[in-house]
Scaffold this active site. Sequence first.
Site, PDB file in Angstrom:
ATOM      1  N   LYS A 159       0.859  -1.181   0.000  1.00  0.00           N
ATOM      2  CA  LYS A 159       0.000   0.000   0.000  1.00  0.00           C
ATOM      3  C   LYS A 159       0.897   1.233   0.000  1.00  0.00           C
ATOM      4  O   LYS A 159       1.713   1.415   0.905  1.00  0.00           O
ATOM      5  CB  LYS A 159      -0.895   0.017   1.242  1.00  0.00           C
TER       6      LYS A 159
ATOM      7  N   ASP B 165     -14.629  -1.250  10.250  1.00  0.00           N
ATOM      8  CA  ASP B 165     -15.122  -1.534   8.899  1.00  0.00           C
ATOM      9  C   ASP B 165     -15.233  -3.029   8.649  1.00  0.00           C
ATOM     10  O   ASP B 165     -14.686  -3.548   7.678  1.00  0.00           O
ATOM     11  CB  ASP B 165     -14.186  -0.886   7.872  1.00  0.00           C
TER      12      ASP B 165
END
Length: 205
Positions: A43, A137
């Site tokens: 990432k 999440d």
Amino acid sequence: SWDLHRGDLIAQRCEVVRLLGGGRAYEAYEAFDVQMLATVVVKVLRPDVVGDSGALRGLRREVEMLGRLNHPIVVRGFHADTGGAQPYVALEYLPGPRLSTLLRKHGPLATEQLVALAVDLSSALHYLHACEVVHLDVKPSNILFRQKPDGTQGEASSAALRLKVGSLLPKAPDEQKLADPKAVLSLKDGQILKVGKRRICKLTV
């Protein structure tokens, strides 16, 4: 965008294989780590937010959280550089499908699959709760599966899935002192809004 292509290097050790996707602040690449001799997910902060203090703070928080966590159902972090020209974190790569993909292609899971999934998720969330961490999440697209040894798409099984860590936060003080011990958690659109005093392994998926 960094506009990286196959063979390009990230951090002088991760050879890009392909772009996996990304969001407002990140680009995610499948890459081969030439030091680990293993496939990883990298990432990388997008070039237009490298100087953004909020984006850097979020990446550093994720790296710090990954360093604290060690559980078979939570994605592992391997190495990171949050202070360089191309801030990144290298994560465990899982070739299997996301739960959201399985549901979209095959519909609701069978009872035996749901039980295995619930056991694994409960194990992970209970561990995170013990570490005083809240996952903000929990949703099908953030649950990843391994492939079976024969290369076919894997199904729910013990230690077969991983939770992404990008939406993890330390518990706020008010979340540690909720008055109602019966309130295990409240869910809205997949978001955990509050966590009670009981263990998260009570969660029914």
